[in-house]
Design a protein around this motif. Structure first.
Motif, short mmCIF file in Angstrom:
data_model
loop_
_atom_site.label_atom_id
_atom_site.label_comp_id
_atom_site.label_asym_id
_atom_site.label_seq_id
_atom_site.Cartn_x
_atom_site.Cartn_y
_atom_site.Cartn_z
N GLY A 1 -0.62 10.11 -6.09
CA GLY A 1 -2.01 10.51 -6.28
C GLY A 1 -3.00 9.45 -5.83
N MET A 2 -2.69 8.19 -6.12
CA MET A 2 -3.57 7.09 -5.71
C MET A 2 -3.69 6.99 -4.20
N LEU A 3 -2.55 7.16 -3.50
CA LEU A 3 -2.56 6.98 -2.05
C LEU A 3 -3.01 8.23 -1.30
N GLY A 4 -2.64 9.40 -1.81
CA GLY A 4 -2.89 10.63 -1.06
C GLY A 4 -3.85 11.60 -1.69
N GLY A 5 -4.46 11.25 -2.82
CA GLY A 5 -5.40 12.17 -3.46
C GLY A 5 -4.71 13.28 -4.23
N ILE A 6 -5.48 14.29 -4.62
CA ILE A 6 -4.97 15.39 -5.45
C ILE A 6 -3.77 16.11 -4.81
N PRO A 7 -3.82 16.45 -3.48
CA PRO A 7 -2.66 17.16 -2.91
C PRO A 7 -1.34 16.40 -3.08
N SER A 8 -1.34 15.11 -2.73
CA SER A 8 -0.10 14.33 -2.85
C SER A 8 0.32 14.17 -4.30
N GLY A 9 -0.66 13.93 -5.19
CA GLY A 9 -0.37 13.77 -6.61
C GLY A 9 0.27 15.01 -7.20
N LEU A 10 -0.26 16.19 -6.85
CA LEU A 10 0.28 17.44 -7.39
C LEU A 10 1.65 17.77 -6.78
N ILE A 11 1.84 17.48 -5.49
CA ILE A 11 3.16 17.72 -4.88
C ILE A 11 4.22 16.88 -5.59
N ALA A 12 3.92 15.59 -5.78
CA ALA A 12 4.86 14.69 -6.47
C ALA A 12 5.10 15.15 -7.90
N ALA A 13 4.01 15.58 -8.57
CA ALA A 13 4.12 16.02 -9.97
C ALA A 13 4.99 17.27 -10.08
N LEU A 14 4.80 18.22 -9.18
CA LEU A 14 5.58 19.46 -9.23
C LEU A 14 7.05 19.19 -8.98
N ILE A 15 7.36 18.33 -7.99
CA ILE A 15 8.76 18.03 -7.69
C ILE A 15 9.45 17.39 -8.89
N SER A 16 8.83 16.36 -9.45
CA SER A 16 9.48 15.62 -10.54
C SER A 16 9.45 16.39 -11.86
N SER A 17 8.38 17.16 -12.12
CA SER A 17 8.30 17.89 -13.39
C SER A 17 9.21 19.11 -13.40
N ILE A 18 9.37 19.76 -12.24
CA ILE A 18 10.32 20.89 -12.16
C ILE A 18 11.74 20.38 -12.39
N PHE A 19 12.05 19.22 -11.83
CA PHE A 19 13.36 18.61 -12.09
C PHE A 19 13.54 18.35 -13.59
N ARG A 20 12.47 17.90 -14.23
CA ARG A 20 12.52 17.63 -15.68
C ARG A 20 12.77 18.91 -16.47
N LEU A 21 12.22 20.04 -16.01
CA LEU A 21 12.40 21.32 -16.70
C LEU A 21 13.89 21.67 -16.80
N PHE A 22 14.65 21.40 -15.74
CA PHE A 22 16.06 21.75 -15.72
C PHE A 22 16.89 20.91 -16.69
N LEU A 23 16.36 19.77 -17.11
CA LEU A 23 17.09 18.92 -18.04
C LEU A 23 16.95 19.37 -19.48
N GLY A 24 15.91 20.18 -19.76
CA GLY A 24 15.70 20.71 -21.10
C GLY A 24 15.36 19.63 -22.10
N GLY A 25 15.50 19.94 -23.39
CA GLY A 25 15.20 18.98 -24.45
C GLY A 25 13.95 19.33 -25.22
N THR A 26 13.72 18.63 -26.31
CA THR A 26 12.60 18.90 -27.21
C THR A 26 11.25 18.75 -26.53
#
Length: 554
Positions: free
Chosen positions: A79-104
């Motif tokens: 997000g710092m280097l690429g603005g909102i588009p890059s920040g959201l792309i990175a967030a979606l990739i890593s947060s979707i991966f987190r969804l598959f791990l499950g947990g509280t």
């Protein structure tokens, strides 16, 4: 375990920082982003940030249904280097991966990561890349991590579990992510500074070479001038040898190996022959790579780059060599490519001068005189000036010069498409904006078919006339308009300059345009010059639509 969790995470973050630093130092990544790593390719930047986020999750530590992680480092970094588009792309990739791990904490962590990407991107777009100093980055990351953990505190049930997770992992996550992002940002800024310094040194060296080369370019591009250029490169760089060839023979070779790589001899090395055949540059290392037939040849490694004319036809090669003590670096490759592009311009300029000497038509002499070595040298000096403050613009303006010269040298048709004539005029205006900066602006409006055919070199002299006679203390605005009016195609160039004094005779450029139009269209055209009420001038050409050609060039 929890007592040592901060230290464990910081150890793992250190590994991620090293991986990231090495990645961004690679020639591949530098090629993608250029001299600055900021927002040149938002998608790639987002993917890199997302990958770092996944690593931050994988290497996290599980605690009570949660993962104590440093996922947000990659997301905030993107997000710092690429603005909102890059920040959201990175967030979606890593947060979707987190969804598959499950947990509280899966849902609040998903939202927290998305928030991290959006907030860091928003701050970047509002205040710019330079806003992120070390301590500001530290401060923003702390706030983002507290926000992230607030989602956990509010959304996880029961509250006792949420309270336990939040306040047990609060310090480790805040300290790990904030220090990780801050140090990562600091390292990337250092890489950018290195790249900018390399670019500035490259450009300064190239301009020294160009200045000396242009002084003798009127003689044409021959063995004598090739040797002068090669010696200038050798004296202003760390290379051990420099050679220039055409497609068949050596034009110049200076430095080590000159005892058997002699001017006028046929090309000896297989590596050079390969570049000439393929048209692509080549990095060679070792005796086998150089493939010189002389056993004790001191050349050990080098870069061989094709030289082309303005039509992208290969005309020879530039070769930059080191002895065994030297090593080809990324900065050498960047330098070699830019130098080859510059030499291609110089060679093209020599051809233009030769054309000027042989030209018999007044039209060609008159129009091409504007692109003399004096004009080009002044323009290149202006590019050199901006290279220190805005190095990213250098390639853009060099491309403009290339297009300008290509059109002027090779456009010999009686009619050209309106699209090509507009592009030629736009390139000229962009170079003039480089010279006059904020004192010059322009607008171009075309309301006829781009395939419409008109005589070449009609618009640029009109625009040049506006700049030459209309330039004033405040902003000069030039408006170029092409439109259909009744049974005519009307071409007008309007400016808000000083105005045209009636007693003044038309310049040679305007008279020449009238003569050409008269010889082509006879009575089926009109040419007029009008002064504005208070200032400014409008030059207007009307050509009967029935005489306008559409389709293939004539």
């Amino acid at each position: 375990m929890l007592e040592n969790i901060s230290l464990i995470l910081l150890e793992r973050v250190s590994l991620i920082l090293v991986i990231t630093y090495i990645t961004f130092q690679s020639y591949f990544i530098k090629n993608i982003f250029g001299k600055t790593l900021v927002a040149k390719n938002k998608l790639v930047l987002g993917i890199i940030g997302g990958f770092l986020g996944i690593l931050g999750t994988v290497f996290g530590i599980r605690y009570n249904g949660a993962i104590v992680n440093y996922r947000d480092i990659g997301v905030i970094f993107a997000g710092m280097l690429g603005g909102i588009p890059s920040g959201l792309i990175a967030a979606l990739i890593s947060s979707i991966f987190r969804l598959f791990l499950g947990g509280t904490t899966v849902i609040p962590c998903f939202l927290g990561t998305i928030t991290a990407g959006f907030i860091s991107g928003l701050i970047s777009q509002l205040y710019g890349r330079k806003h992120f100093t070390f301590f500001r980055t530290l401060f923003y990351t702390v706030l983002i991590e507290i926000t992230h953990l607030t989602y956990v505190l509010v959304m996880v049930k029961p509250y006792s579990l949420a309270f336990d997770i939040t306040f047990k992992i609060l310090f480790p996550m805040v300290i790990t992510n904030s220090l990780g992002v801050s140090f990562l940002n600091y390292m990337i800024k250092n890489i950018e500074e290195q790249l900018e310094q390399t670019a500035e040194n490259t450009i300064n060296t190239i301009f020294v070479i160009m200045e000396k080369s242009l002084s003798s370019i009127e003689e044409g591009f021959n063995e004598k001038n090739a040797k002068l250029i090669a010696e200038t490169i050798l004296n202003n760089t760390n290379f051990d040898a420099v050679a220039i060839t055409d497609k068949n023979k050596i034009l110049a070779h200076v430095g080590i190996g000159s005892d058997h790589h002699v001017t006028g001899m046929p090309i000896q090395t297989n590596a050079t022959k390969k570049v000439i055949e393929s048209g692509h540059g080549l990095k060679v290392v070792g005796k086998k790579g150089i493939s010189c037939s002389v056993h004790n040849c001191p050349l050990y490694s080098g870069i061989i780059i094709p030289l082309t004319d303005l039509n992208n036809e290969l005309i020879g090669t530039l070769k930059l060599y080191y002895s065994k003590k030297g090593e080809i670096k990324n900065s050498d490759i960047i330098f070699g490519k830019k130098l080859a592009q510059t030499l291609s311009l110089i060679i093209s300029l020599a051809k233009i001068n030769e054309s000027l000497k042989l030209a018999t038509e007044e039209k060609l002499r008159e129009l091409m005189s504007n692109l003399s070595p004096h004009f080009l040298f002044n323009t290149l000096n202006a590019i050199k000036y901006i290279s220190k403050k805005e190095p990213d613009k250098v390639n853009y303006f060099i491309d403009n010069i290339s297009e300008l010269l290509r059109y002027t040298l090779y456009e010999n048709k009686k009619f050209v498409s309106l699209k090509d004539e507009i592009k030629f005029t736009t390139n000229y205006l962009e170079l003039m904006k480089l010279r006059y900066k904020d004192k010059l602006n322009y607008e171009i409006m075309v309301n006829v078919e781009n395939t419409t055919k008109i005589p070449p070199f009609i618009l640029q002299p009109l625009v040049e006339n506006s700049i030459k006679h209309g330039m004033k203390e405040d902003e000069l605005i030039i408006k170029v308009k092409v439109e259909n009016v009744d049974e005519y195609v009307k071409i007008s160039v309007e400016d808000n300059g000083k105005g045209f004094k009636i007693q003044n005779k038309k310049g040679k450029g305007l008279e020449l345009i009238q003569k050409r139009l008269n010889s082509i269209y006879g009575e089926d055209y009109s040419f007029s010059i009008k002064n504005g009420l208070f200032c400014g001038t409008t030059v207007e050409i009307k050509i009967k639509s029935s005489n306008i050609k559409v389709g293939e060039s004539v």
